[in-house]
Design a protein around this motif. Sequence first.
Motif, PDB file in Angstrom:
ATOM      1  N   SER A  51     -26.710 -68.805 111.836  1.00  0.00           N
ATOM      2  CA  SER A  51     -27.727 -67.828 111.898  1.00  0.00           C
ATOM      3  C   SER A  51     -28.493 -68.011 112.854  1.00  0.00           C
ATOM      4  O   SER A  51     -28.947 -66.713 113.275  1.00  0.00           O
ATOM      5  N   ILE A  52     -28.893 -68.864 113.560  1.00  0.00           N
ATOM      6  CA  ILE A  52     -29.899 -68.944 114.666  1.00  0.00           C
ATOM      7  C   ILE A  52     -28.977 -68.435 115.872  1.00  0.00           C
ATOM      8  O   ILE A  52     -29.761 -67.738 116.630  1.00  0.00           O
ATOM      9  N   ILE A  53     -28.127 -69.186 116.015  1.00  0.00           N
ATOM     10  CA  ILE A  53     -27.135 -68.504 117.183  1.00  0.00           C
ATOM     11  C   ILE A  53     -26.875 -66.965 117.019  1.00  0.00           C
ATOM     12  O   ILE A  53     -26.881 -66.371 118.079  1.00  0.00           O
ATOM     13  N   HIS A  54     -26.667 -66.584 115.962  1.00  0.00           N
ATOM     14  CA  HIS A  54     -26.421 -64.988 115.686  1.00  0.00           C
ATOM     15  C   HIS A  54     -27.570 -64.211 116.189  1.00  0.00           C
ATOM     16  O   HIS A  54     -27.670 -63.253 116.645  1.00  0.00           O
ATOM     17  N   ILE A  55     -28.810 -64.831 115.523  1.00  0.00           N
ATOM     18  CA  ILE A  55     -30.270 -64.104 115.856  1.00  0.00           C
ATOM     19  C   ILE A  55     -30.342 -64.167 117.673  1.00  0.00           C
ATOM     20  O   ILE A  55     -30.798 -63.098 118.121  1.00  0.00           O
ATOM     21  N   TRP A  56     -30.110 -65.360 118.012  1.00  0.00           N
ATOM     22  CA  TRP A  56     -30.204 -65.372 119.663  1.00  0.00           C
ATOM     23  C   TRP A  56     -29.358 -64.619 120.308  1.00  0.00           C
ATOM     24  O   TRP A  56     -29.968 -63.666 121.112  1.00  0.00           O
ATOM     25  N   THR A  57     -28.031 -64.642 120.196  1.00  0.00           N
ATOM     26  CA  THR A  57     -27.123 -63.629 120.754  1.00  0.00           C
ATOM     27  C   THR A  57     -27.305 -62.156 120.507  1.00  0.00           C
ATOM     28  O   THR A  57     -26.990 -61.554 121.514  1.00  0.00           O
ATOM     29  N   LEU A  98     -16.306 -58.528 106.031  1.00  0.00           N
ATOM     30  CA  LEU A  98     -15.438 -59.654 106.231  1.00  0.00           C
ATOM     31  C   LEU A  98     -15.701 -60.306 107.415  1.00  0.00           C
ATOM     32  O   LEU A  98     -15.843 -61.545 107.815  1.00  0.00           O
ATOM     33  N   ARG A  99     -15.838 -59.342 108.540  1.00  0.00           N
ATOM     34  CA  ARG A  99     -15.577 -60.059 110.021  1.00  0.00           C
ATOM     35  C   ARG A  99     -17.042 -60.899 109.971  1.00  0.00           C
ATOM     36  O   ARG A  99     -17.063 -61.781 110.638  1.00  0.00           O
ATOM     37  N   GLU A 100     -18.236 -60.034 109.535  1.00  0.00           N
ATOM     38  CA  GLU A 100     -19.538 -60.931 109.695  1.00  0.00           C
ATOM     39  C   GLU A 100     -19.525 -62.011 108.833  1.00  0.00           C
ATOM     40  O   GLU A 100     -20.126 -63.262 109.384  1.00  0.00           O
ATOM     41  N   ALA A 101     -18.947 -62.072 107.715  1.00  0.00           N
ATOM     42  CA  ALA A 101     -19.054 -63.571 106.845  1.00  0.00           C
ATOM     43  C   ALA A 101     -18.037 -64.553 107.721  1.00  0.00           C
ATOM     44  O   ALA A 101     -18.398 -65.798 107.629  1.00  0.00           O
ATOM     45  N   LEU A 102     -16.729 -64.288 108.028  1.00  0.00           N
ATOM     46  CA  LEU A 102     -16.032 -65.014 108.925  1.00  0.00           C
ATOM     47  C   LEU A 102     -16.678 -65.600 110.101  1.00  0.00           C
ATOM     48  O   LEU A 102     -16.553 -66.848 110.446  1.00  0.00           O
ATOM     49  N   GLY A 109     -16.706 -62.018 118.182  1.00  0.00           N
ATOM     50  CA  GLY A 109     -17.839 -63.097 117.835  1.00  0.00           C
ATOM     51  C   GLY A 109     -17.409 -64.498 117.715  1.00  0.00           C
ATOM     52  O   GLY A 109     -18.373 -65.254 117.467  1.00  0.00           O
ATOM     53  N   LEU A 110     -16.200 -64.499 117.593  1.00  0.00           N
ATOM     54  CA  LEU A 110     -15.736 -66.159 117.038  1.00  0.00           C
ATOM     55  C   LEU A 110     -16.023 -66.921 118.337  1.00  0.00           C
ATOM     56  O   LEU A 110     -15.622 -66.871 119.659  1.00  0.00           O
ATOM     57  N   VAL A 111     -16.340 -68.277 117.913  1.00  0.00           N
ATOM     58  CA  VAL A 111     -16.542 -69.254 119.002  1.00  0.00           C
ATOM     59  C   VAL A 111     -15.173 -69.941 119.265  1.00  0.00           C
ATOM     60  O   VAL A 111     -14.669 -70.448 118.468  1.00  0.00           O
ATOM     61  N   PHE A 112     -14.706 -69.721 120.461  1.00  0.00           N
ATOM     62  CA  PHE A 112     -13.781 -70.193 121.054  1.00  0.00           C
ATOM     63  C   PHE A 112     -13.793 -71.495 121.622  1.00  0.00           C
ATOM     64  O   PHE A 112     -12.629 -72.443 121.092  1.00  0.00           O
ATOM     65  N   SER A 113     -14.676 -71.917 122.082  1.00  0.00           N
ATOM     66  CA  SER A 113     -14.925 -73.354 122.448  1.00  0.00           C
ATOM     67  C   SER A 113     -16.427 -73.626 122.409  1.00  0.00           C
ATOM     68  O   SER A 113     -17.266 -72.614 122.632  1.00  0.00           O
ATOM     69  N   ILE A 114     -16.834 -74.906 122.320  1.00  0.00           N
ATOM     70  CA  ILE A 114     -18.386 -75.244 122.494  1.00  0.00           C
ATOM     71  C   ILE A 114     -18.426 -76.597 122.857  1.00  0.00           C
ATOM     72  O   ILE A 114     -17.492 -77.484 122.798  1.00  0.00           O
ATOM     73  N   GLY A 115     -19.420 -76.942 123.764  1.00  0.00           N
ATOM     74  CA  GLY A 115     -19.491 -78.143 124.363  1.00  0.00           C
ATOM     75  C   GLY A 115     -20.792 -78.412 125.062  1.00  0.00           C
ATOM     76  O   GLY A 115     -21.836 -77.622 124.975  1.00  0.00           O
ATOM     77  N   ARG A 116     -21.010 -79.407 125.892  1.00  0.00           N
ATOM     78  CA  ARG A 116     -22.185 -79.506 126.374  1.00  0.00           C
ATOM     79  C   ARG A 116     -21.832 -80.237 127.691  1.00  0.00           C
ATOM     80  O   ARG A 116     -20.799 -80.915 127.960  1.00  0.00           O
ATOM     81  N   VAL A 117     -22.602 -80.264 128.827  1.00  0.00           N
ATOM     82  CA  VAL A 117     -22.645 -80.631 130.053  1.00  0.00           C
ATOM     83  C   VAL A 117     -23.883 -81.784 130.348  1.00  0.00           C
ATOM     84  O   VAL A 117     -25.126 -81.253 130.299  1.00  0.00           O
ATOM     85  N   SER A 118     -23.458 -82.969 130.386  1.00  0.00           N
ATOM     86  CA  SER A 118     -24.660 -83.959 130.738  1.00  0.00           C
ATOM     87  C   SER A 118     -24.695 -84.430 132.166  1.00  0.00           C
ATOM     88  O   SER A 118     -25.621 -84.762 132.700  1.00  0.00           O
ATOM     89  N   ASN A 119     -23.383 -84.403 132.806  1.00  0.00           N
ATOM     90  CA  ASN A 119     -23.190 -84.640 134.131  1.00  0.00           C
ATOM     91  C   ASN A 119     -22.111 -83.908 134.640  1.00  0.00           C
ATOM     92  O   ASN A 119     -20.900 -84.172 134.579  1.00  0.00           O
ATOM     93  N   PRO A 120     -22.600 -82.825 135.558  1.00  0.00           N
ATOM     94  CA  PRO A 120     -21.483 -82.031 136.170  1.00  0.00           C
ATOM     95  C   PRO A 120     -20.398 -82.647 136.837  1.00  0.00           C
ATOM     96  O   PRO A 120     -19.231 -82.076 137.181  1.00  0.00           O
ATOM     97  N   LEU A 121     -20.711 -83.980 137.361  1.00  0.00           N
ATOM     98  CA  LEU A 121     -19.696 -84.592 138.452  1.00  0.00           C
ATOM     99  C   LEU A 121     -18.842 -85.547 137.386  1.00  0.00           C
ATOM    100  O   LEU A 121     -17.768 -85.897 138.137  1.00  0.00           O
ATOM    101  N   ASP A 122     -18.837 -85.740 136.177  1.00  0.00           N
ATOM    102  CA  ASP A 122     -18.014 -86.492 135.638  1.00  0.00           C
ATOM    103  C   ASP A 122     -16.682 -85.871 135.327  1.00  0.00           C
ATOM    104  O   ASP A 122     -16.477 -84.706 135.181  1.00  0.00           O
TER     105      ASP A 122
END
Length: 403
Positions: free
Chosen positions: A277-283, A23-27, A390-403
């Motif tokens: 699945s890609i993120i799981h393989i990478w991490t 269940l943990r892996e599936a969720l 392993g749950l993703v609490f937050s996700i994002g991107r940084v395009s400009n650190p000064l913004d």
Amino acid sequence: MQPPLLSLFLPLLSYLPGGDSDLREALTLLKTERALRLYRSVAADRNGTNVVVSPTAVSIPLEILQFGARGNTGRQLAEALGYTIHNPTVREFLHAVYATLRNPRQGTKMELACTLAVHTGVPLSPCFVEWVSWWANCSLEPANLSEPNSTTGQAMEWVSRKNAGEDPGGSVQNRGAAASAQLELISAMSFRSAWWQTFPSTDTQLLPFTCAQGHVLQVPMMYQLAEVNYGQFQDPVGHQVGVLELPYLGSAGSLFLVLPCDKNTPLSHVEPHLTASIIHIWTSSLRRARMEVLLPRFRIQNHFNLKNILNSWGITDLFDPLKANLKGISVLGQDGFYVSEATHKAKIEVSEDGTKASAATALLLLKRSRIPIFKVDRPFIFFLRECNTGLVFSIGRVSNPLD
């Protein structure tokens, strides 16, 4: 239409008899896929800008509504989430996960809140009230919702003050008399934690960062020489990316950074190919390495309307006063409830240790040329994962650190 991977999870999570590990892996895979879906939905309208979103803070209120949803409304919520909290195994597992997130840990400030603003005077089902009080950091608050869209700003402020540990000062209010009973759905997330290994503030210096639009800025770049988890991988179309894990103090979580290895590869070429699945393989494939890490300080705060996003996910009846079926919320199963607004606020701050940094000489870098360097000097993706689940609490991107 759901991606093929996700279509497998609904029957799995609806009828899974037990087996915590399965269940943990599936969720975890399912929620990571949903996190990416949410990220893409938000990022699509914010091309070339900084983005942060909390998938957990978005899913919790939808789970709460499942306790009161019936008929087609309930089915749409279950299909969008990919699971139902009416399954006892799923419900108990998620409740345990959220209890872990709420526990204070050394050097960590993790805040997650969900509020359902309910029209004042509406008699609520005791069973529904009990579910809300039991589920994560959720609450029901009285509000006058006679004028659609009028209380959203006040409600977001109410949740923000609650998240900050302040007394919100009563209920969310407005004037007028409601024509029908409505709900406003508000979720908020913020996270700040000390690093497992801090970035010395004296080593921070101004270095160039190439933004998504090609502009080169001088930004405060943090530095550390550390043992880290690192790996280089290919996405499905052959782009090389570097993935670095930076753990937080007290095992509260880890920040993962995804950076195209080729400076000429825009982040936008990598984003569409990310999958659970890609993120799981990478991490899972990262290896310990002694590296120099250069990471810009950044702080992102986003506030956006979830209504259009949820509609695009197939959650439509919930917002329609004629179709919404939320009879499980009221005492006598009365009609009239629908969600008038759904808003989300997310914030993340990444710095040395929460203190103001000072500049240092660039000669610092010239003495360590033989050690591999992970230099984040161009747009990157980050995601914050809870260590135990392993749950993703937050996700994002940084395009400009000064913004």
